[in-house]
Write a protein that holds these residues in place. Structure first.
Motif, short mmCIF file in Angstrom:
data_model
loop_
_atom_site.label_atom_id
_atom_site.label_comp_id
_atom_site.label_asym_id
_atom_site.label_seq_id
_atom_site.Cartn_x
_atom_site.Cartn_y
_atom_site.Cartn_z
N LYS A 656 8.29 4.20 -2.21
CA LYS A 656 6.84 4.25 -2.30
C LYS A 656 6.28 3.02 -1.60
N LYS A 657 5.20 3.19 -0.88
CA LYS A 657 4.61 2.06 -0.17
C LYS A 657 4.21 0.95 -1.14
N ALA A 658 3.92 1.32 -2.36
CA ALA A 658 3.57 0.32 -3.37
C ALA A 658 4.65 -0.74 -3.52
N MET A 659 5.90 -0.38 -3.20
CA MET A 659 7.02 -1.30 -3.40
C MET A 659 7.03 -2.47 -2.43
N LEU A 660 6.08 -2.50 -1.49
CA LEU A 660 5.97 -3.68 -0.63
C LEU A 660 5.75 -4.94 -1.46
N LEU A 661 5.08 -4.79 -2.59
CA LEU A 661 4.94 -5.87 -3.56
C LEU A 661 5.47 -5.38 -4.90
N TYR A 662 6.21 -6.24 -5.60
CA TYR A 662 6.73 -5.87 -6.91
C TYR A 662 5.56 -5.78 -7.89
N PRO A 663 5.57 -4.79 -8.78
CA PRO A 663 4.42 -4.64 -9.68
C PRO A 663 4.33 -5.75 -10.72
N VAL A 664 3.11 -6.12 -11.06
CA VAL A 664 2.92 -7.02 -12.19
C VAL A 664 3.42 -6.30 -13.44
N PRO A 665 4.27 -6.92 -14.25
CA PRO A 665 4.83 -6.24 -15.41
C PRO A 665 3.75 -5.66 -16.33
N TYR A 666 4.00 -4.49 -16.84
CA TYR A 666 3.03 -3.78 -17.68
C TYR A 666 2.62 -4.62 -18.89
N ASN A 667 3.59 -5.30 -19.51
CA ASN A 667 3.26 -6.07 -20.71
C ASN A 667 2.35 -7.26 -20.38
N GLU A 668 2.47 -7.80 -19.15
CA GLU A 668 1.56 -8.87 -18.75
C GLU A 668 0.15 -8.32 -18.51
N MET A 669 0.09 -7.12 -17.96
CA MET A 669 -1.22 -6.49 -17.76
C MET A 669 -1.89 -6.21 -19.10
N GLN A 670 -1.10 -5.83 -20.10
CA GLN A 670 -1.66 -5.51 -21.42
C GLN A 670 -2.17 -6.75 -22.13
N LYS A 671 -1.58 -7.90 -21.84
CA LYS A 671 -1.97 -9.14 -22.51
C LYS A 671 -3.26 -9.73 -21.94
N SER A 672 -3.60 -9.33 -20.72
CA SER A 672 -4.68 -10.00 -20.00
C SER A 672 -5.88 -9.08 -19.78
N LYS A 673 -7.05 -9.65 -19.88
CA LYS A 673 -8.27 -8.94 -19.52
C LYS A 673 -8.67 -9.23 -18.07
N LEU A 674 -8.01 -10.23 -17.47
CA LEU A 674 -8.38 -10.67 -16.13
C LEU A 674 -7.40 -10.20 -15.05
N ALA A 675 -6.20 -9.80 -15.47
CA ALA A 675 -5.18 -9.45 -14.49
C ALA A 675 -5.51 -8.12 -13.80
N VAL A 676 -5.19 -8.05 -12.52
CA VAL A 676 -5.30 -6.80 -11.78
C VAL A 676 -3.93 -6.50 -11.17
N GLN A 677 -3.62 -5.20 -11.09
CA GLN A 677 -2.30 -4.76 -10.63
C GLN A 677 -2.22 -4.79 -9.11
N ASN A 678 -1.01 -4.87 -8.59
CA ASN A 678 -0.80 -4.84 -7.14
C ASN A 678 -1.17 -3.48 -6.56
N PRO A 679 -1.45 -3.42 -5.26
CA PRO A 679 -1.92 -2.18 -4.64
C PRO A 679 -0.98 -1.00 -4.86
N LEU A 680 -1.57 0.15 -5.10
CA LEU A 680 -0.91 1.46 -5.18
C LEU A 680 -0.08 1.67 -6.43
N TRP A 681 0.01 0.65 -7.30
CA TRP A 681 0.67 0.85 -8.59
C TRP A 681 -0.39 1.30 -9.60
N GLU A 682 -0.02 2.25 -10.41
CA GLU A 682 -0.97 2.76 -11.40
C GLU A 682 -0.77 2.07 -12.74
#
Length: 682
Positions: A656-682
């Motif tokens: 998947k093209k999204a793999m050009l950057l490793y995704p921010v871990p889901y648990n880190e996204m859940q902990k933060s109100k400010l974090a945004v995920q890398n492109p093309l990752w849902e």
């Protein structure tokens, strides 16, 4: 000096607590443990040194590409081993528990190779150290409890470097991540940090490195670890301060700074990733910049700073005493030498032939051999012929027929001048460049130690062959990784079974190729492009591009695209297996390139299936070896379908093209109100 066990021993002994977790005394996440507070820790030399040593634990163990990538032996996380070689298809491990990772089926909630939380723990450790460590500690009359002003400043400079290095590891994997401005209370539930932009992160790391190169700590790091005069090809370990092999030097700081700017100028981080250009944080700030050509110039300046420094300190590409490229390439990884800018004395090859990587790259019929880490055919085809050209450009290259071929890596009865002649070697493996023989074990290649009682002892991966053990121990693509193996080891008789050697993070050949790359992006007519590219090729024992032009074989000089391809190719070969391939292919935005069923390159990053091919190990080769009967088994000399010597698809991996950057871990996204995920990752 004999290097057996030496580097590993001193690495373990140096810097009290360096490779030992300080969890007995400190809980990083909760600040306090076993009734110790920060004031008590930083007023006691023993505890302060353990806190300091903890921060080195994020230095990667990229020497591990076997089953160890599926474990958590470091206590830090799997991302600090080398799963990246597996995920990128640079290497393949036949063990099912590792092979599955190459299938790239991860999501943000199922990523196994994260560095995020651990790097931030060590970043916090570093910041606490810099905040709390006193100017000196204790009484000089009590050496065990004493840290001088000079040593404390050295430790603070070390920590500043490691702070920069932890941020760089986050950057190369995830892109820009949060910059932590101050030491916060880990119990504060309101802690939340937004991601920095690429430019903010690069400038922050650069600023940390500036402070130890030209700023506050400019006089506190040694220039290099060299402490005496002598020729590195004499393998005299006393000329280097190997007691401090992992501690950063000015050379390491200059190298990290140069690498940082090469990454910042590369397409992934410099306007080339279209989907990343629209990524904004919760306040609307863009995280990835438009293309900026001046970043190549900055990278060039930083590389020139390093190269001038190296030259002024007598550092250069390593050559063996006899100048033979086969010997030079081998010895480069067996002894500390003047090509090395930063290395770790602790690596998974230092456990000898009885465990871990040495055993995992030894054919299964060799004592202790568990051979299961090797290559797909795509990596084999990268290596040049001995004429220094691609296999498609050499009219004498062919994939039909067999030849009796001398193995340049073997010795007979300890006589270095005598080489073993291997029988019935597929012509694909003859007349290749020296790095091919130094890096690859192929069907029929003799082992470097030969015995009269076992005259054709070596690699027999095909059906019926002695090297094929079971579904966890075999060469899946028909090849094993040979690079890094020490040629004196054998778990038998009086042979040594262990050898201390450095694991190299930064070496000059790496930066010569970076320099050629940035010069080509700025001005394809710059003479330094071919100069530095050809310096690497000369040590590798193949003609340089200037010679190829002068002899009318091939001319790429001045052609930016052709030179770019040549530089990329040279990096992939020269740095093979050293932990660079994944990150290079991603920063170039070439990750995801693949061949189709017809062998034609698909050169884009869109979602698709990646094909990986190899020899047909379910079929018989021309000749294999039965270890039990100590005799060769001969088969019909055929090539193509129904033979081992037939390219077949071994694995199909989703991309998947999204793999050009490793995704921010889901648990880190859940902990933060400010974090945004890398492109093309849902």
């Amino acid at each position: 000096m004999n290097s057996i066990k030496f580097i590993r021993t001193i690495a373990a002994a140096s810097l009290i607590g360096l490779f030992t977790s300080c969890s007995d005394y400190l809980d990083v996440s909760k600040e306090l443990s076993q009734n110790l507070d920060k004031e008590e820790v930083f007023s006691t030399a023993k505890y302060l040194k353990q806190w300091y040593g903890e921060i080195y634990r994020t230095c990667p163990l990229y020497s591990e590409t076997g089953l160890g990538v599926n474990s958590n032996e470091s206590g830090l996380g799997k991302g600090f081993t080398n799963p990246w070689a597996i995920l990128s298809g640079e290497l393949v491990c036949a063990h099912p528990n590792v092979l599955k990772h190459g299938q790239n089926s991860f999501t943000p909630s199922s990523t196994e190779f994260n560095k995020w939380a651990t790097c931030y723990q060590q970043i916090r450790q570093a910041m606490v150290f810099l905040q709390m460590a006193p100017e000196s500690l204790g009484d000089a009359s009590n050496q065990d409890g004493y840290i001088s002003v000079e040593e404390m400043r050295r430790m603070k400079a070390d920590i500043t470097y490691l702070l920069a290095y932890n941020y760089f590891q986050l950057f190369e994997l995830y892109g820009p991540t949060p910059i932590i401005p101050d030491v916060a209370d880990p119990e504060d539930e309101n802690i939340d940090y937004a991601r920095a932009s690429v430019d903010e992160m690069v400038n922050h790391i650069d600023g940390l490195l500036e402070s130890i190169i030209n700023g506050e700590y400019k006089n506190d790091l040694p220039e290099t670890i060299k402490q005496g005069d002598g020729a590195d090809y004499d393998h005299d370990a006393s000329i280097y301060d190997l007691n401090n092999i992992l501690r950063p030097t000015k050379a390491a700081a200059l190298a990290l700074r140069a690498r940082l700017w090469v990454y910042a100028a590369s397409p992934l981080f410099n306007g080339g990733y279209k989907e990343a250009l629209s990524l904004v944080d919760t306040e609307g700030k863009r995280l990835f910049p438009d293309y900026d050509a001046t970043k190549w110039q900055t990278a060039k300046t930083r590389l020139e700073d390093l190269l001038k420094f190296a030259e002024s300190h007598g550092m250069g590409l390593y050559y063996s005493k006899n100048g033979d490229p086969h010997t030079s390439i081998y010895e480069l990884f067996q002894y500390y030498n003047d090509e090395i800018l930063w290395a770790n004395g602790n690596n998974d090859y230092n456990d000898g032939v009885t465990a871990k990587m040495e055993a995992r790259t030894i054919p299964g019929d060799i004592p202790s051999g568990m051979g299961n880490v090797g290559f797909y055919q795509e990596m084999i085809d990268l290596f040049f012929t001995d004429k220094g050209v691609d296999i498609s450009e050499d009219q004498e290259y062919n994939e039909s027929g067999f030849t009796d071929w001398e193995n340049p890596c073997t010795t007979i009865s300890g006589k270095i001048t005598e080489k073993h002649v291997d029988k019935h070697i597929f012509n694909m493996y003859t007349n290749r460049e020296p790095r091919f023989y130094a890096d690859v074990t192929y069907e029929g290649k003799s082992w470097h130690i030969q015995r009269n009682s076992y005259p054709d002892w070596g690699a027999y991966f095909s059906k019926g062959g002695a090297a094929y053990k079971d579904n966890t121990m075999h060469a899946r693509g028909g090849y094993l990784l040979y690079k890094f193996n020490n040629r004196s080891l054998l778990k038998e008789g009086s042979y040594p079974t262990d050898w201390g050697r450095p694991w190299i993070y930064f070496r000059l050949a790496d930066f010569y190729l970076y320099y050629a790359e940035v010069c080509n992006e700025i001005n394809p007519n710059d003479g330094n492009i071919i100069k530095y590219l050809d310096m690497v090729r000369k040590r590798a024992g193949i003609p340089g591009y200037q010679e190829l032009k002068d002899t009318g074989v091939k001319n790429i000089i001045g052609d930016q695209e052709a030179q770019r391809e040549a530089i990329y190719r040279e990096r992939n070969i020269e740095m093979m297996g050293e932990g660079n391939y994944y990150f290079d292919m991603h920063r170039w935005m070439r990750a995801g390139w693949s061949k189709d069923e017809s062998g034609n390159w698909i050169k884009d990053n869109e979602d698709k299936v990646l094909l990986r091919t190899g020899m047909d190990i379910d079929q018989s080769a021309v000749e294999t070896f039965n270890a039990q009967k100590n005799t060769a088994i001969k088969f019909k000399e055929n090539i193509g379908e129904g033979s081992y010597y037939n390219r077949v698809v071994k694995d199909k991996f989703p991309w998947k093209k999204a793999m050009l950057l490793y995704p921010v871990p889901y648990n880190e996204m859940q902990k933060s109100k400010l974090a945004v995920q890398n492109p093309l990752w849902e």
